[in-house]
Motif scaffolding. Structure first.
Motif, short mmCIF file in Angstrom:
data_model
loop_
_atom_site.label_atom_id
_atom_site.label_comp_id
_atom_site.label_asym_id
_atom_site.label_seq_id
_atom_site.Cartn_x
_atom_site.Cartn_y
_atom_site.Cartn_z
N PRO A 5 1.01 -1.25 0.15
CA PRO A 5 -0.05 0.01 -0.07
C PRO A 5 1.01 1.21 0.00
O PRO A 5 0.33 2.14 -0.65
CB PRO A 5 -0.83 0.05 1.36
N VAL A 6 2.03 1.24 0.57
CA VAL A 6 2.96 2.52 0.61
C VAL A 6 3.33 2.74 -0.76
O VAL A 6 3.45 3.80 -1.39
CB VAL A 6 4.11 2.19 1.77
N GLY A 7 3.72 1.67 -1.52
CA GLY A 7 4.05 2.01 -2.93
C GLY A 7 3.26 2.20 -3.85
O GLY A 7 3.41 3.38 -4.80
N THR A 8 1.95 1.72 -3.44
CA THR A 8 0.80 2.07 -4.41
C THR A 8 0.54 3.90 -4.22
O THR A 8 0.21 4.24 -4.90
CB THR A 8 -0.50 1.46 -3.95
N GLY A 9 0.54 4.18 -2.71
CA GLY A 9 0.47 5.52 -2.38
C GLY A 9 1.32 6.40 -3.12
O GLY A 9 0.93 7.51 -3.77
N PHE A 10 2.56 5.93 -3.19
CA PHE A 10 3.70 6.68 -3.78
C PHE A 10 3.44 6.89 -5.61
O PHE A 10 3.43 7.98 -6.00
CB PHE A 10 5.17 6.44 -3.49
N GLY A 11 3.04 5.91 -5.90
CA GLY A 11 2.58 6.00 -7.21
C GLY A 11 1.39 6.72 -7.86
O GLY A 11 1.46 7.50 -8.52
N CYS A 12 0.50 6.66 -6.77
CA CYS A 12 -0.64 7.60 -6.85
C CYS A 12 -0.26 8.95 -6.74
O CYS A 12 -0.74 9.91 -7.69
CB CYS A 12 -1.72 7.19 -6.03
#
Length: 61
Positions: A5-12
């Motif tokens: 979820p952290v990587g997804t948040g950074f990507g978004c």
């Protein structure tokens, strides 16, 4: 999304930073003249530095 979820948040976040850039540089058609002149100057300067415009040569027919 569930595994990282952290990587997804950074990507978004990275994707969302492109939205204002799009609206300033592309979608905003009636820019004030000083801003348009600055963009034109920046474009020409980068084209010269990066040699992206082919040189003009006379063509022999």
């Amino acid at each position: 999304m569930f595994a990282d979820p952290v990587g997804t948040g950074f990507g978004c976040l990275i994707i969302l930073t492109g939205v204002p850039v799009y609206f300033i540089f592309i979608a905003w058609k009636r820019k004030p003249k000083p801003i348009q002149n600055a963009f034109d100057w920046m474009t020409l300067t980068l084209q010269k530095i990066l040699v992206v415009v082919p040189s003009e040569k006379s063509r022999q027919l």
